[in-house]
Design an enzyme around this catalytic site. Structure first.
Site, mmCIF file in Angstrom:
data_model
loop_
_atom_site.group_PDB
_atom_site.id
_atom_site.type_symbol
_atom_site.label_atom_id
_atom_site.label_comp_id
_atom_site.label_asym_id
_atom_site.label_seq_id
_atom_site.Cartn_x
_atom_site.Cartn_y
_atom_site.Cartn_z
ATOM 1 N N LEU A 1 -6.383 4.617 -10.816
ATOM 2 C CA LEU A 1 -6.614 5.924 -10.199
ATOM 3 C C LEU A 1 -6.493 5.824 -8.680
ATOM 4 O O LEU A 1 -7.459 5.932 -7.942
ATOM 5 C CB LEU A 1 -7.993 6.455 -10.604
ATOM 6 N N HIS A 2 -5.259 5.630 -8.225
ATOM 7 C CA HIS A 2 -4.980 5.585 -6.796
ATOM 8 C C HIS A 2 -4.697 7.005 -6.294
ATOM 9 O O HIS A 2 -5.033 7.975 -6.969
ATOM 10 C CB HIS A 2 -3.825 4.618 -6.503
ATOM 11 N N ALA A 3 -4.059 7.153 -5.155
ATOM 12 C CA ALA A 3 -3.900 8.451 -4.493
ATOM 13 C C ALA A 3 -3.220 9.528 -5.345
ATOM 14 O O ALA A 3 -3.737 10.645 -5.450
ATOM 15 C CB ALA A 3 -3.147 8.272 -3.181
ATOM 16 N N VAL B 1 -1.101 1.863 -12.438
ATOM 17 C CA VAL B 1 -1.698 1.304 -11.220
ATOM 18 C C VAL B 1 -3.125 1.811 -10.997
ATOM 19 O O VAL B 1 -3.675 1.634 -9.924
ATOM 20 C CB VAL B 1 -0.822 1.578 -9.982
#
Length: 84
Positions: A14-16, A12
């Site tokens: 480089l999200h949280a 997904v």
């Protein structure tokens, strides 16, 4: 200055969660490391900075810094699937 370009491995991007893992590791290193896509480099210690890169799975990210070992440490994290 050492640099390495890698492909984002997290499905997904480089999200949280991946950003937090990367920034925590960067904070433990002895030298400054930056990440960049097409724009200006950001400090790898900044969760918000990493998320604002907008890097999706498969995008290229350039990791740079003065210490080659530190660059490789962060580059390996960016390239790995941190969602697994």
């Amino acid at each position: 200055m050492a640099s390495r370009t890698v492909t984002v491995g997290s499905s997904v991007g480089l999200h949280a969660r991946p950003a937090a893992v990367i920034s925590q590791k960067a904070a433990q290193l002895g030298s400054a490391v930056t990440l960049a896509t097409d724009g200006d480099p950001i400090d790898a210690k900044s969760v918000l900075g990493i998320m604002t890169l907008g890097a999706s799975s498969g995008d290229s990210v350039t990791v740079a810094g003065d210490d080659e070992g530190d660059v490789n440490t962060i580059a390996d994290l960016v390239a790995s699937d941190l969602d697994a």
